[in-house]
Design a protein around this motif. Structure first.
Motif, mmCIF file in Angstrom:
data_model
loop_
_atom_site.group_PDB
_atom_site.id
_atom_site.type_symbol
_atom_site.label_atom_id
_atom_site.label_comp_id
_atom_site.label_asym_id
_atom_site.label_seq_id
_atom_site.Cartn_x
_atom_site.Cartn_y
_atom_site.Cartn_z
ATOM 1 N N GLU A 175 -17.753 1.500 4.479
ATOM 2 C CA GLU A 175 -16.746 0.616 3.927
ATOM 3 C C GLU A 175 -15.572 0.681 4.797
ATOM 4 O OE1 GLU A 175 -16.001 1.052 -0.260
ATOM 5 O OE2 GLU A 175 -17.689 -0.238 -0.743
ATOM 6 N N LEU A 176 -15.218 2.104 5.249
ATOM 7 C CA LEU A 176 -13.855 2.208 5.932
ATOM 8 C C LEU A 176 -14.104 2.578 7.325
ATOM 9 C CD1 LEU A 176 -12.248 4.421 3.150
ATOM 10 C CD2 LEU A 176 -11.889 1.898 3.473
ATOM 11 N N ARG A 185 -3.632 -1.650 11.242
ATOM 12 C CA ARG A 185 -4.502 -1.854 12.006
ATOM 13 C C ARG A 185 -4.158 -2.094 13.788
ATOM 14 N NH1 ARG A 185 -9.777 -3.541 10.618
ATOM 15 N NH2 ARG A 185 -9.996 -3.699 8.415
ATOM 16 N N LEU A 199 -8.482 -0.760 -5.400
ATOM 17 C CA LEU A 199 -9.382 0.433 -5.849
ATOM 18 C C LEU A 199 -8.540 1.335 -6.705
ATOM 19 C CD1 LEU A 199 -12.053 2.189 -5.927
ATOM 20 C CD2 LEU A 199 -11.462 2.989 -3.699
ATOM 21 N N GLN A 231 0.927 -1.243 0.028
ATOM 22 C CA GLN A 231 -0.033 -0.024 -0.045
ATOM 23 C C GLN A 231 0.917 1.322 -0.295
ATOM 24 O OE1 GLN A 231 -3.463 0.502 -0.413
ATOM 25 N NE2 GLN A 231 -2.640 2.226 -0.823
ATOM 26 N N THR A 242 -4.952 -8.527 4.362
ATOM 27 C CA THR A 242 -5.998 -8.429 5.238
ATOM 28 C C THR A 242 -7.005 -7.009 5.055
ATOM 29 O OG1 THR A 242 -4.787 -6.995 6.887
ATOM 30 C CG2 THR A 242 -4.817 -9.308 7.235
ATOM 31 N N ASP A 243 -6.252 -6.293 4.368
ATOM 32 C CA ASP A 243 -7.027 -4.941 3.962
ATOM 33 C C ASP A 243 -7.052 -4.549 2.526
ATOM 34 O OD1 ASP A 243 -8.185 -3.162 6.353
ATOM 35 O OD2 ASP A 243 -6.484 -4.188 6.915
ATOM 36 N N GLY A 244 -8.157 -3.858 1.865
ATOM 37 C CA GLY A 244 -8.165 -3.450 0.461
ATOM 38 C C GLY A 244 -6.842 -2.470 0.094
ATOM 39 N N SER A 271 -5.691 0.546 -2.476
ATOM 40 C CA SER A 271 -5.611 1.611 -3.313
ATOM 41 C C SER A 271 -4.878 2.394 -4.114
ATOM 42 C CB SER A 271 -6.595 2.418 -2.666
ATOM 43 O OG SER A 271 -5.865 2.879 -1.418
ATOM 44 N N ASN A 274 -4.705 7.213 0.963
ATOM 45 C CA ASN A 274 -5.750 7.071 -0.244
ATOM 46 C C ASN A 274 -7.173 7.064 0.506
ATOM 47 O OD1 ASN A 274 -3.728 7.375 -1.983
ATOM 48 N ND2 ASN A 274 -4.098 5.087 -2.608
ATOM 49 N N ALA A 325 -16.475 -7.013 5.708
ATOM 50 C CA ALA A 325 -15.951 -6.369 4.508
ATOM 51 C C ALA A 325 -16.889 -7.098 3.085
ATOM 52 C CB ALA A 325 -14.593 -6.839 4.135
ATOM 53 N N GLN A 336 -9.650 -11.028 4.383
ATOM 54 C CA GLN A 336 -9.802 -9.459 4.389
ATOM 55 C C GLN A 336 -10.757 -8.999 5.339
ATOM 56 O OE1 GLN A 336 -11.366 -8.067 0.556
ATOM 57 N NE2 GLN A 336 -11.202 -6.029 0.960
ATOM 58 N N GLN A 337 -10.238 -8.069 6.009
ATOM 59 C CA GLN A 337 -11.343 -7.354 7.248
ATOM 60 C C GLN A 337 -11.731 -6.197 7.013
ATOM 61 O OE1 GLN A 337 -8.472 -7.087 10.329
ATOM 62 N NE2 GLN A 337 -7.741 -9.171 10.174
ATOM 63 N N GLY A 338 -11.392 -5.394 5.838
ATOM 64 C CA GLY A 338 -12.151 -4.341 5.583
ATOM 65 C C GLY A 338 -11.979 -3.990 4.158
ATOM 66 N N ALA A 339 -12.609 -2.656 3.781
ATOM 67 C CA ALA A 339 -12.991 -2.306 2.237
ATOM 68 C C ALA A 339 -13.702 -2.991 1.505
ATOM 69 C CB ALA A 339 -11.573 -1.983 1.867
ATOM 70 N N GLY A 340 -14.192 -2.319 0.633
ATOM 71 C CA GLY A 340 -15.253 -2.783 -0.581
ATOM 72 C C GLY A 340 -14.688 -3.722 -1.502
ATOM 73 N N GLU A 341 -13.187 -3.784 -1.686
ATOM 74 C CA GLU A 341 -12.839 -4.178 -2.945
ATOM 75 C C GLU A 341 -11.489 -4.765 -2.640
ATOM 76 O OE1 GLU A 341 -14.405 -0.927 -3.552
ATOM 77 O OE2 GLU A 341 -12.653 -0.746 -2.398
#
Lengths: 405, 341
Positions: free
Chosen positions: B315-316, B150, A103, A43, A65-67, A69, B173, B309, A95-100
């Motif tokens: 979402e965040l 996290r 991104l 990231q 674990t996370d999306g 971007s 971001n 998720a 994955q624990q978070g984000a919509g995709e």
């Protein structure tokens, strides 16, 4: 019949590409899989990249674990391939978070040669990302069709100039390849299998969908337009030279979503667009219909919305067996009355279409989209006639085509 | 949330009671630079070796705040010397270049009540920049976490339930995903209708920050105070603050066609009878975002009450269900006439 029987996608290897010369100042940021902080390091690379840079994903499995971007223009994200064991595999099972999974919100981005697996939401989404190129990617839910899979595999939206080339998408609980509210689009040489919708073009203007394989989805290729969205009035979509066969996977979309209403066994489905051309495709073994042309038959409150399919043209498609298991309400009864199967082209009777394929067409004779489907009066229809002048093909900016040469 | 109010009252007392004229403000050169300092102390926002802000910054609260895992938030504004922020006719606040907005997040049970993270919004010549800092274990300084992280956090929610979560500090971001308007970063919280300066209004230096006291529009209600607005007004305030930064025609969720600003009409595009667009399994098998009279079949509620998720909204930055907020929206939907608006 000009269709290439096996589209190029099936013949392409997913080996790493030689990359075109980059600007002198551009640098390559290499990131390795397998380190405990790989997610954060990757990231960080995507944030610190500058226009012209390449972010290189090392080979191996990335446990994320996370999306992720990307919001920097003109960045290439390149992996070592899409195959397990040798490629760059981004695994989002935890994955624990984000919509995709990934991104992209910047322009001129080039994504190539990596795989995104088992995201909780969408696979790769790009929003407002003009001139994006998706090339030689694999997006997959590896357990196959499940309602708990993410919605879209490859998901560009609200973008101008979109190229999706040589991707493989499997298991999406909505659409494998979904292009929404965008303009000037090419989807080619790709494989979509075991998704609810293989490829879906929704509320878009000017798209070419060609040389793809859409197989074992619920519906192969969908061209939709929906109300109450910022961009609607979908038009000018060409669907040609595709192989759309055996779309037989029972619909596994979560209820409520529009694709949950797609009957199992749908080949190409056009809903509420104008000027859609379906030609030179190989269509076979789709139990409901090889080609379906329908209006939007739900209540809506959007005065600007146009619910009818208009000026749809269908010609020179090769039809295999179809209509042997029509999965819409009343379909089985109609099939029984017609000797066991319905014709390969199905029209609900709304809007206007010209079908010059050498096969029979069944109309449900429901010209008013407000009439419930239970009042269908099915009968054979002759839709032969003169189609409107052919649409011009889509031309993308040279900078995009140069990426994939 | 009485605890928060009490904490703030205390913070404000300190601030207003001890305005040290000689104490310097934050480091304007660092704010104005293009740097992303590795340590938060470079900005001079907090007294050296502590998480206590210097008095020169102006504290504020919001009538209705964004829910962030029950974190208590401390907010500060800085406007460069000789300049002022202006309140536009529509209630948004124009901050001059050189301004700084600071938001610290913490829980009374965590780190002895010291903040866990501090986010900065810097108005630089090139535009607004967002930087996330995570406080070091000794609480003396915070370190830039540009890619987010996290952080294990334990706390109790107002109903007494204990929570241990992996709290998500957003990356640079992700800051922009929420703070985005047509692709550029903008502040969200400080809007005239929602901002509350409390006792800071009477600070002698208050007039230095603003051209005039921002009171151009009627204030938004406090989501949890029935005396401050009707059920619908409070639900709308909650949706504006928690959702509308993305759910507006120029935000990150523009393509959804679901627009939840304080000023949006309550119709299809506000979710009433609106079918899912790209919700996927976020629809929870339901037909409508909001089904009047029926919160159990309104997937807006389903998504607010999910932690998964791909389903959870926002979402965040949410690893806990905001039970009290969801209850407010449930009641609002339950009391809607079934024939809709």
């Amino acid at each position: 019949m000009r269709v290439t029987y096996l589209p190029r996608a099936a013949l392409l290897s997913f080996a790493a590409l030689a990359v075109a010369a980059a600007p002198a100042a551009a640098k390559t940021i290499s990131v390795s899989a397998g380190t405990p902080d790989a997610n954060e390091k990757l990231q960080e690379a995507l944030i610190l990249a500058e226009p012209g840079d390449v972010v290189e994903l090392g080979a191996g499995t990335w446990t994320l674990t996370d999306g992720l971007s990307l919001d920097v223009d003109n960045v290439t994200v390149r992996g070592a391939g899409t195959k397990a064991g040798e490629g760059s595999i981004l695994d989002f099972a935890g994955q624990q978070g984000a919509g995709e999974g990934l991104l992209v919100t910047s322009d001129d981005v080039y994504l190539t040669n990596f795989a995104v697996l088992n995201t909780k939401g969408d696979g790769i989404k790009s929003k407002g990302a003009d001139r994006i190129v998706y090339h030689q990617l694999r997006v997959e839910w590896t357990a196959g069709p499940k309602e708990t899979n993410g919605a879209y595999g490859i998901y560009p939206v609200e973008s101008s100039d979109v190229l999706i080339d040589s991707v493989y998408v499997r298991g999406a609980s909505d659409a494998g390849i979904y292009v929404g509210q965008s303009k000037n689009i090419v989807v080619r040489d790709s494989i979509a299998m075991e998704n609810v919708a293989g490829i879906e073009i929704e509320n878009c203007y000017d798209a070419d969908v060609h040389d793809n394989v859409a197989t074992k989805n619920t519906g192969g290729i969908l061209v939709f337009d929906l109300p109450s969205l910022p961009q609607q009035g979908g038009h000018n979509v060409r669907v040609f030279d595709n192989m759309v066969n055996d779309n037989s996977t029972p619909n596994f979309a979560p209820k409520g979503n529009i694709v949950a209403s797609v009957p199992t066994g749908t080949g190409v489905l056009v809903m509420a667009n104008s000027r859609v051309e379906v030609f030179d495709n190989m269509l076979a073994d789709n139990g409901t219909a090889n080609v379906m042309i329908v209006g939007y038959r739900y209540p809506y409150k959007d005065e600007k919305y146009q619910p009818l399919p208009k000026d749809i043209a269908v010609w020179d498609n090769q039809h295999g067996k179809a209509g042997f298991a029509p999965a819409f309400p009343g379909g089985a009864e109609i099939a029984a009355a017609m000797g066991g199967s319905i014709p390969p082209v199905l029209w609900d009777g709304a809007g206007s279409a010209v079908v010059n394929d050498d096969v029979a067409v069944l109309s449900l004779n429901l010209p008013d989209v407000g009439t419930p489907q239970s009042e269908a009066k099915p009968s054979p229809a002759d839709l032969k006639g003169e189609a409107p002048a052919p649409l011009p093909g889509i031309t993308l900016p040279e900078s995009m085509e140069a990426r994939v040469q | 949330m009485k605890r928060v109010a009490a904490a703030f009252a205390a913070a404000l007392l300190c601030a207003s009671g001890a305005v040290a004229v000689s104490e310097p403000g934050p480091n304007q050169a660092v704010i104005d630079s293009a740097d992303m300092p590795a340590k938060l102390s470079a900005f001079g926002i907090f007294r050296a070796g502590t998480s206590e802000p210097v008095d020169a910054l102006l504290p504020y609260t919001l009538h209705t705040p964004l829910f962030s895992d029950y974190a208590e938030k401390h907010r500060l504004i800085w406007v460069p010397a000789g300049q002022q922020a202006r309140v536009a006719a529509d209630g948004h606040i124009d901050f001059p270049v050189g301004s700084l907005i600071v938001k610290s997040f913490g829980w009374p049970e965590q780190n002895g009540g010291r903040p866990v993270e501090t986010r900065l919004l810097l108005h630089r010549a090139s535009g607004w920049t967002a930087l996330p800092y995570i406080w070091d274990a000794d609480g003396k300084d915070a370190t830039l976490a540009i890619a987010g992280r996290r952080v294990p956090v334990s706390f109790k929610s107002p109903d007494g339930a204990a929570h241990s979560i992996r709290y998500a500090v957003p990356n640079k971001n992700q800051c922009k995903e929420c703070h985005s308007k047509a692709g550029t970063i903008v502040p969200i919280g400080p809007k005239a209708a929602n901002i509350d300066f409390g006792t800071a209004l009477s600070r002698p230096d208050f007039a230095r920050f603003f051209v005039k006291v921002p009171r151009t529009t009627a204030p938004m209600p406090r989501w949890d105070d029935p005396a401050s607005g009707s059920l619908e007004q409070r639900a709308r305030a909650y949706l504006d603050v928690n959702c509308a930064h993305c759910h507006n025609p120029r935000g990150s969720a523009s393509n959804s066609g679901l627009f939840l600003r304080w000023t949006d009409p309550i119709g299809v595009n506000y979710g009433i009878g609106k079918r899912p667009t790209a919700a996927g399994r976020g629809s929870g098998g339901m037909e409508f975002a909001i089904k009047p009279g029926d919160p159990d079949h309104s997937f807006l509620i389903y998504r607010l009450e999910s932690l998964e998720a791909g389903i959870a909204m926002p979402e965040l930055s949410r690893s806990t269900v905001h039970k009290e907020g969801a209850a407010l929206l449930r009641q609002w939907i339950a009391e809607m006439p079934k024939d809709g608006h």
